[in-house]
Design a protein around this motif. Structure first.
Motif, PDB file in Angstrom:
ATOM      1  N   ASP A   4       0.822  -1.207   0.000  1.00 56.18           N
ATOM      2  CA  ASP A   4       0.000   0.000   0.000  1.00 56.18           C
ATOM      3  C   ASP A   4       0.858   1.260   0.000  1.00 56.18           C
ATOM      4  OD1 ASP A   4      -2.574  -1.266   0.071  1.00 56.18           O
ATOM      5  OD2 ASP A   4      -2.124  -1.839   2.138  1.00 56.18           O
ATOM      6  N   LEU A   8       0.643   0.035  -4.680  1.00 61.67           N
ATOM      7  CA  LEU A   8      -0.810   0.199  -4.832  1.00 61.67           C
ATOM      8  C   LEU A   8      -1.257   1.512  -4.215  1.00 61.67           C
ATOM      9  CD1 LEU A   8      -3.555  -1.305  -5.582  1.00 61.67           C
ATOM     10  CD2 LEU A   8      -3.619  -1.948  -3.167  1.00 61.67           C
ATOM     11  N   ALA A  10      -3.651   3.036  -2.392  1.00 63.44           N
ATOM     12  CA  ALA A  10      -4.783   2.632  -1.562  1.00 63.44           C
ATOM     13  C   ALA A  10      -5.845   3.724  -1.476  1.00 63.44           C
ATOM     14  CB  ALA A  10      -4.290   2.257  -0.163  1.00 63.44           C
ATOM     15  N   LEU A  13      -8.187   3.121  -4.351  1.00 67.41           N
ATOM     16  CA  LEU A  13      -9.053   1.984  -4.039  1.00 67.41           C
ATOM     17  C   LEU A  13     -10.190   2.424  -3.124  1.00 67.41           C
ATOM     18  CD1 LEU A  13      -9.824  -1.020  -3.863  1.00 67.41           C
ATOM     19  CD2 LEU A  13      -8.033  -1.285  -2.122  1.00 67.41           C
ATOM     20  N   ALA A  76     -11.415  -4.567  -4.299  1.00 71.54           N
ATOM     21  CA  ALA A  76     -10.094  -5.163  -4.107  1.00 71.54           C
ATOM     22  C   ALA A  76      -9.748  -6.123  -5.238  1.00 71.54           C
ATOM     23  CB  ALA A  76     -10.038  -5.888  -2.765  1.00 71.54           C
ATOM     24  N   SER A  79      -7.810  -4.520  -8.053  1.00 71.86           N
ATOM     25  CA  SER A  79      -6.674  -3.730  -7.578  1.00 71.86           C
ATOM     26  C   SER A  79      -5.662  -3.403  -8.668  1.00 71.86           C
ATOM     27  CB  SER A  79      -5.981  -4.436  -6.410  1.00 71.86           C
ATOM     28  OG  SER A  79      -6.762  -4.353  -5.233  1.00 71.86           O
ATOM     29  N   ASN A  80      -5.663  -4.171  -9.748  1.00 70.60           N
ATOM     30  CA  ASN A  80      -4.763  -3.830 -10.857  1.00 70.60           C
ATOM     31  C   ASN A  80      -5.057  -2.431 -11.401  1.00 70.60           C
ATOM     32  OD1 ASN A  80      -7.270  -5.136 -11.861  1.00 70.60           O
ATOM     33  ND2 ASN A  80      -6.390  -4.713 -13.883  1.00 70.60           N
ATOM     34  N   PHE A  82      -5.619   0.095  -9.616  1.00 71.56           N
ATOM     35  CA  PHE A  82      -5.182   1.085  -8.646  1.00 71.56           C
ATOM     36  C   PHE A  82      -3.675   1.027  -8.386  1.00 71.56           C
ATOM     37  CE2 PHE A  82      -9.471  -0.512  -7.362  1.00 71.56           C
ATOM     38  CZ  PHE A  82     -10.172   0.503  -7.995  1.00 71.56           C
ATOM     39  N   GLN A 112      -5.517  -8.248   2.506  1.00 68.31           N
ATOM     40  CA  GLN A 112      -4.267  -7.954   1.797  1.00 68.31           C
ATOM     41  C   GLN A 112      -4.041  -8.936   0.648  1.00 68.31           C
ATOM     42  OE1 GLN A 112      -4.193  -4.855   3.176  1.00 68.31           O
ATOM     43  NE2 GLN A 112      -1.998  -4.998   2.790  1.00 68.31           N
ATOM     44  N   LYS A 115      -6.199  -8.061  -2.319  1.00 70.99           N
ATOM     45  CA  LYS A 115      -5.653  -6.950  -3.096  1.00 70.99           C
ATOM     46  C   LYS A 115      -4.455  -7.402  -3.924  1.00 70.99           C
ATOM     47  CE  LYS A 115      -5.166  -4.148   0.422  1.00 70.99           C
ATOM     48  NZ  LYS A 115      -4.803  -2.927   1.175  1.00 70.99           N
ATOM     49  N   SER A 119      -4.307  -7.358  -7.951  1.00 72.88           N
ATOM     50  CA  SER A 119      -3.357  -6.449  -8.592  1.00 72.88           C
ATOM     51  C   SER A 119      -2.570  -7.126  -9.708  1.00 72.88           C
ATOM     52  CB  SER A 119      -2.377  -5.896  -7.555  1.00 72.88           C
ATOM     53  OG  SER A 119      -1.492  -6.920  -7.115  1.00 72.88           O
TER      54      SER A 119
END
Length: 201
Positions: A4, A8, A10, A13, A76, A79-80, A82, A112, A115, A119
């Motif tokens: 994060d 990423l 966050a 997100l 989540a 997540s890719n 973000f 986690q 995410k 991602s």
């Protein structure tokens, strides 16, 4: 490498979740107030638990807990969308020059890992460690079997100082995020991936 605010974003997100919930009649203020109640207890910080957040939000709205969990977890899973621009290229470049990468992230494990899976970055890492313990207590396990120079990339200056006190031989790099470092912060502060790569390549 932290997840994060290093790889990423966050905050993006969170904004995506708020945007969906606003359409269901939940205000951004309700989201933020219940979010803070989820991650703090008195003066102590706790890890974010989506199911607990959904329960608190449900008390403020007509939306059910299951639907709220679906929205939060669904974000989540994307997540890719973000990741910071260049995150995947940064990881690939580090591997290309011979670095072995390990991800160490603080948080509730299911959240986690959701995410991380969403991602699409899992394959870049030799190991992924999710812990609800302070990072200074998790770092030894995360680096078990590692030899040679070790670079720690994190966004939280307080965490970084704690890790450096426990493991002073490592190289620490701070990617600038929401937590402001003190004026006398002793480690390099990096605005983006190009600087990070230059310092640890």
């Amino acid at each position: 490498i932290d997840l994060d605010y290093v790889l990423l974003d966050a905050s993006l997100l969170k904004r995506a979740i708020i945007s969906i919930l606003t359409d269901a009649g939940i205000t951004a203020a309700d989201f933020e107030n219940t979010y803070r109640a989820t991650v703090t207890e008195g003066d102590q910080e706790r890890v974010y638990v989506p199911s607990l957040h959904a329960e608190l939000l449900a008390q403020e709205s007509s939306v059910g807990v299951d639907e709220l969990c679906r929205v939060i977890n669904g974000a989540a899973d994307r997540s890719n969308e973000f990741l910071y621009p260049g995150a995947n290229d940064f990881l690939a470049a580090l591997r290309d020059v011979g670095h072995h990468l390990r991800l160490l992230t603080l948080g509730e494990e299911r959240w986690q890992r959701r995410k991380i899976a969403g991602s699409g970055i899992m394959s870049a890492f030799d190991a992924i460690i999710v812990s609800s313990l302070p990072k200074r207590l998790s770092l030894a396990d995360a680096l078990e079997g590692v030899s040679g120079s070790v670079y720690i990339i994190n966004d939280n200056p307080g965490e970084t100082m704690e890790m450096a006190a426990a493991f002073p031989a490592f190289h620490y790099l701070l990617k600038r995020g929401p937590y402001l470092p003190a004026p006398d912060f002793p480690f390099p502060i990096c605005e983006g991936f190009d600087t990070l790569f230059r310092l640890c390549a």
